[in-house]
Structures are given as C-alpha cells and as structure tokens.
Scaffold this motif. Structure first.
Motif, PDB file in Angstrom:
ATOM      1  N   GLU A   6      12.519  16.095   4.348  1.00 51.04           N
ATOM      2  CA  GLU A   6      13.479  16.233   3.511  1.00 51.04           C
ATOM      3  C   GLU A   6      15.082  15.277   4.592  1.00 51.04           C
ATOM      4  OE1 GLU A   6      14.733  18.459   1.713  1.00 51.04           O
ATOM      5  OE2 GLU A   6      12.650  18.486   0.777  1.00 51.04           O
ATOM      6  N   ALA A   7      14.561  14.914   5.078  1.00 48.79           N
ATOM      7  CA  ALA A   7      15.811  14.222   6.430  1.00 48.79           C
ATOM      8  C   ALA A   7      15.675  12.567   5.884  1.00 48.79           C
ATOM      9  CB  ALA A   7      15.154  14.168   7.805  1.00 48.79           C
ATOM     10  N   LEU A   8      14.076  12.054   5.495  1.00 47.96           N
ATOM     11  CA  LEU A   8      14.186  10.581   4.438  1.00 47.96           C
ATOM     12  C   LEU A   8      14.801  11.016   3.093  1.00 47.96           C
ATOM     13  CD1 LEU A   8      10.755   9.584   5.244  1.00 47.96           C
ATOM     14  CD2 LEU A   8      13.018   9.434   6.171  1.00 47.96           C
ATOM     15  N   LYS A   9      15.208  12.516   2.567  1.00 48.11           N
ATOM     16  CA  LYS A   9      15.682  11.953   1.336  1.00 48.11           C
ATOM     17  C   LYS A   9      17.452  11.839   1.138  1.00 48.11           C
ATOM     18  CE  LYS A   9      13.745  15.537  -1.292  1.00 48.11           C
ATOM     19  NZ  LYS A   9      13.495  17.295  -1.795  1.00 48.11           N
ATOM     20  N   THR A  10      17.849  12.249   2.917  1.00 49.46           N
ATOM     21  CA  THR A  10      19.617  11.269   2.854  1.00 49.46           C
ATOM     22  C   THR A  10      19.765   9.549   3.478  1.00 49.46           C
ATOM     23  OG1 THR A  10      20.070  13.464   3.947  1.00 49.46           O
ATOM     24  CG2 THR A  10      21.826  11.450   4.144  1.00 49.46           C
ATOM     25  N   ASN A  11      18.335   8.892   4.095  1.00 44.90           N
ATOM     26  CA  ASN A  11      18.059   8.237   3.902  1.00 44.90           C
ATOM     27  C   ASN A  11      18.331   7.204   3.044  1.00 44.90           C
ATOM     28  OD1 ASN A  11      16.866   9.600   6.540  1.00 44.90           O
ATOM     29  ND2 ASN A  11      18.014   7.696   7.429  1.00 44.90           N
ATOM     30  N   VAL A  12      17.399   7.450   2.050  1.00 45.09           N
ATOM     31  CA  VAL A  12      17.190   7.235   0.385  1.00 45.09           C
ATOM     32  C   VAL A  12      17.926   7.125  -0.437  1.00 45.09           C
ATOM     33  CG1 VAL A  12      15.882   7.092  -1.132  1.00 45.09           C
ATOM     34  CG2 VAL A  12      14.646   7.454   0.289  1.00 45.09           C
ATOM     35  N   GLU A  13      19.167   7.681  -0.044  1.00 42.90           N
ATOM     36  CA  GLU A  13      20.758   7.883  -1.120  1.00 42.90           C
ATOM     37  C   GLU A  13      20.921   7.102  -0.371  1.00 42.90           C
ATOM     38  OE1 GLU A  13      21.283  11.997  -0.815  1.00 42.90           O
ATOM     39  OE2 GLU A  13      20.166  12.492  -2.813  1.00 42.90           O
ATOM     40  N   THR A  14      21.706   6.746   0.819  1.00 44.94           N
ATOM     41  CA  THR A  14      22.035   6.026   1.558  1.00 44.94           C
ATOM     42  C   THR A  14      21.917   4.286   0.989  1.00 44.94           C
ATOM     43  OG1 THR A  14      22.599   7.005   3.885  1.00 44.94           O
ATOM     44  CG2 THR A  14      23.225   5.592   3.227  1.00 44.94           C
ATOM     45  N   ILE A  15      20.619   4.220   0.653  1.00 50.60           N
ATOM     46  CA  ILE A  15      20.056   2.666   0.868  1.00 50.60           C
ATOM     47  C   ILE A  15      20.267   2.609  -0.747  1.00 50.60           C
ATOM     48  CG2 ILE A  15      17.724   1.939  -0.122  1.00 50.60           C
ATOM     49  CD1 ILE A  15      16.673   3.062   3.016  1.00 50.60           C
ATOM     50  N   VAL A  16      19.959   3.215  -2.112  1.00 52.09           N
ATOM     51  CA  VAL A  16      20.284   3.616  -3.212  1.00 52.09           C
ATOM     52  C   VAL A  16      21.605   3.112  -3.439  1.00 52.09           C
ATOM     53  CG1 VAL A  16      20.415   4.257  -5.032  1.00 52.09           C
ATOM     54  CG2 VAL A  16      18.156   4.455  -3.622  1.00 52.09           C
ATOM     55  N   SER A  17      22.662   3.476  -2.327  1.00 46.08           N
ATOM     56  CA  SER A  17      23.973   4.059  -2.790  1.00 46.08           C
ATOM     57  C   SER A  17      24.529   2.613  -2.046  1.00 46.08           C
ATOM     58  CB  SER A  17      24.281   4.984  -2.913  1.00 46.08           C
ATOM     59  OG  SER A  17      24.523   4.839  -1.293  1.00 46.08           O
ATOM     60  N   ASN A  18      23.637   1.716  -1.995  1.00 44.79           N
ATOM     61  CA  ASN A  18      24.380   0.660  -1.011  1.00 44.79           C
ATOM     62  C   ASN A  18      24.718  -0.890  -1.770  1.00 44.79           C
ATOM     63  OD1 ASN A  18      25.567  -1.232   0.373  1.00 44.79           O
ATOM     64  ND2 ASN A  18      23.715  -1.395   2.457  1.00 44.79           N
ATOM     65  N   THR A  19      25.515  -0.597  -2.644  1.00 45.46           N
ATOM     66  CA  THR A  19      26.002  -1.633  -3.399  1.00 45.46           C
ATOM     67  C   THR A  19      25.923  -2.903  -3.318  1.00 45.46           C
ATOM     68  OG1 THR A  19      27.959  -1.002  -4.512  1.00 45.46           O
ATOM     69  CG2 THR A  19      26.061  -0.008  -5.730  1.00 45.46           C
ATOM     70  N   GLU A  20      26.534  -2.821  -1.782  1.00 51.34           N
ATOM     71  CA  GLU A  20      26.389  -4.446  -1.065  1.00 51.34           C
ATOM     72  C   GLU A  20      25.493  -5.020  -1.353  1.00 51.34           C
ATOM     73  OE1 GLU A  20      28.272  -4.631   1.756  1.00 51.34           O
ATOM     74  OE2 GLU A  20      30.259  -3.671   1.278  1.00 51.34           O
ATOM     75  N   ASN A  21      23.946  -4.714  -1.936  1.00 45.74           N
ATOM     76  CA  ASN A  21      22.827  -5.171  -1.371  1.00 45.74           C
ATOM     77  C   ASN A  21      22.376  -4.791  -2.355  1.00 45.74           C
ATOM     78  OD1 ASN A  21      22.201  -5.596   1.316  1.00 45.74           O
ATOM     79  ND2 ASN A  21      21.983  -3.075   1.966  1.00 45.74           N
ATOM     80  N   SER A  22      21.331  -6.425  -3.051  1.00 44.14           N
ATOM     81  CA  SER A  22      20.792  -6.146  -4.549  1.00 44.14           C
ATOM     82  C   SER A  22      19.827  -5.638  -4.802  1.00 44.14           C
ATOM     83  CB  SER A  22      19.966  -7.573  -4.919  1.00 44.14           C
ATOM     84  OG  SER A  22      18.746  -8.140  -2.974  1.00 44.14           O
ATOM     85  N   THR A  23      19.393  -5.182  -6.030  1.00 43.98           N
ATOM     86  CA  THR A  23      18.025  -4.368  -6.769  1.00 43.98           C
ATOM     87  C   THR A  23      17.262  -4.567  -5.628  1.00 43.98           C
ATOM     88  OG1 THR A  23      19.432  -4.278  -8.761  1.00 43.98           O
ATOM     89  CG2 THR A  23      17.015  -3.641  -8.311  1.00 43.98           C
ATOM     90  N   ASN A  24      16.649  -5.780  -4.957  1.00 42.87           N
ATOM     91  CA  ASN A  24      15.490  -6.311  -4.613  1.00 42.87           C
ATOM     92  C   ASN A  24      15.968  -5.643  -3.289  1.00 42.87           C
ATOM     93  OD1 ASN A  24      14.323  -6.743  -6.745  1.00 42.87           O
ATOM     94  ND2 ASN A  24      14.013  -8.946  -6.947  1.00 42.87           N
ATOM     95  N   GLU A  25      16.934  -5.936  -2.760  1.00 40.10           N
ATOM     96  CA  GLU A  25      16.714  -5.100  -0.893  1.00 40.10           C
ATOM     97  C   GLU A  25      17.165  -3.778  -0.837  1.00 40.10           C
ATOM     98  OE1 GLU A  25      19.350  -9.381   0.511  1.00 40.10           O
ATOM     99  OE2 GLU A  25      20.784  -7.652  -0.540  1.00 40.10           O
ATOM    100  N   ARG A  26      17.255  -3.431  -1.934  1.00 39.64           N
ATOM    101  CA  ARG A  26      17.582  -2.025  -1.764  1.00 39.64           C
ATOM    102  C   ARG A  26      16.082  -1.439  -2.060  1.00 39.64           C
ATOM    103  NH1 ARG A  26      22.359   0.572  -5.981  1.00 39.64           N
ATOM    104  NH2 ARG A  26      21.550  -2.374  -6.652  1.00 39.64           N
TER     105      ARG A  26
END
Length: 151
Positions: free
Chosen positions: A4-24
């Motif tokens: 449950e705690a990691l879900k928020t981190n995953v959402e943050t990573i996915v939504s960071n469009t400053e990084n490329s898809t491969n970086e995310r």
C-alpha cells in the motif's frame, strides 16, 4: 503493508513526465527491488513489434543473457501466450523454465495490457523459495496497470 505504501511511489514515478518512459520503468524496478526484500531481480519485457518474441526492457539485478525470449519459452514466454499471471513457487519444478541464475528459487510474471492487448510484462525473480502471495499478484497488477497508462 508495504504494498500500500509503495503504490503512492509507483504513481509518483509514472506521473513524472520529465523522465522518459524507460527511466520511469527503471525507477519502478529500483523501487521494488530496494523495498521488497525477496524481489531480487525486477525487470520488464515487451513484445518486439509484430514478432512472436519478447525483448528485455529496463531491469535491476544480476545481468542476464535472456534479452530476447520467444513466445512460449520460459515463464515469460508462456505469459505472452496465456495472458495470465504466472507464479512459480519453485523454479526447479518447472519443465519450461529458463534459468537466469542458480540463486533464483521462485518467479512471478504479470502481463501488461494496453487496449486489451498483452504488450509486455513485469518479471520478478526471488532467491527465496515460495515467497509470492496473492498480495504480490494484486500489487503487481496495480503496477502493470499504472505502467499501461504511461505507454
């Protein structure tokens, strides 16, 4: 629960469009490997165009020679055909297993769907015998759903 705690981190990573898809994707691999002690190799495989094979994407863990996997071969290749999660509590009990390392004891593979089509999967190897639970499956389905949204 850690998932449950990691879900928020995953959402943050996915939504960071400053990084490329491969970086995310790599950041997701790093997050999971670092925070779940029995996730010893975490990576993504994706369908290689129209070919009936998977190609290795971003991953963390020991280097692998398995950069291309034909559909039907190994656990990942079977998931490419079945479109279903595959949990392997003991890799030595699997006839169609591709050994990456002698230290790997278990594997879980969950497909990624975009518009109903299986376009790839997350693959996790564990050096711990039989570590994966239904909670791992549900969490990894969540991860794959979030990944599908960014592809």
């Amino acid at each position: 629960m850690i998932f449950e705690a990691l879900k928020t981190n995953v959402e943050t990573i996915v939504s960071n469009t400053e990084n490329s898809t491969n970086e995310r994707l790599l950041h997701i691999c790093q997050l999971l490997e670092k925070n779940i002690n029995y996730y010893n190799w975490v990576g993504f495989y994706f369908r290689n165009g129209n070919k009936k094979e998977l190609i290795l994407g971003p991953y963390v863990g020991a280097p692998t020679d398995h950069t291309i996997i034909p559909f039907g071969k190994g656990i990942c290749g079977q998931v490419a055909l079945s479109n279903k999660n595959f949990v392997v509590p003991d890799v030595t009990a699997q006839d169609n297993y591709i050994a990456c390392s002698i230290s790997v004891k278990a594997e879980i593979v969950v497909p990624i769907f975009v518009n109903g089509e299986n376009i790839g999967q997350i693959d996790i190897d564990s050096n711990t015998p039989d570590p994966f639970t239904e909670s791992d499956e549900r969490f990894l389905e969540f991860v794959c759903h979030k990944v599908s949204e960014m592809l």
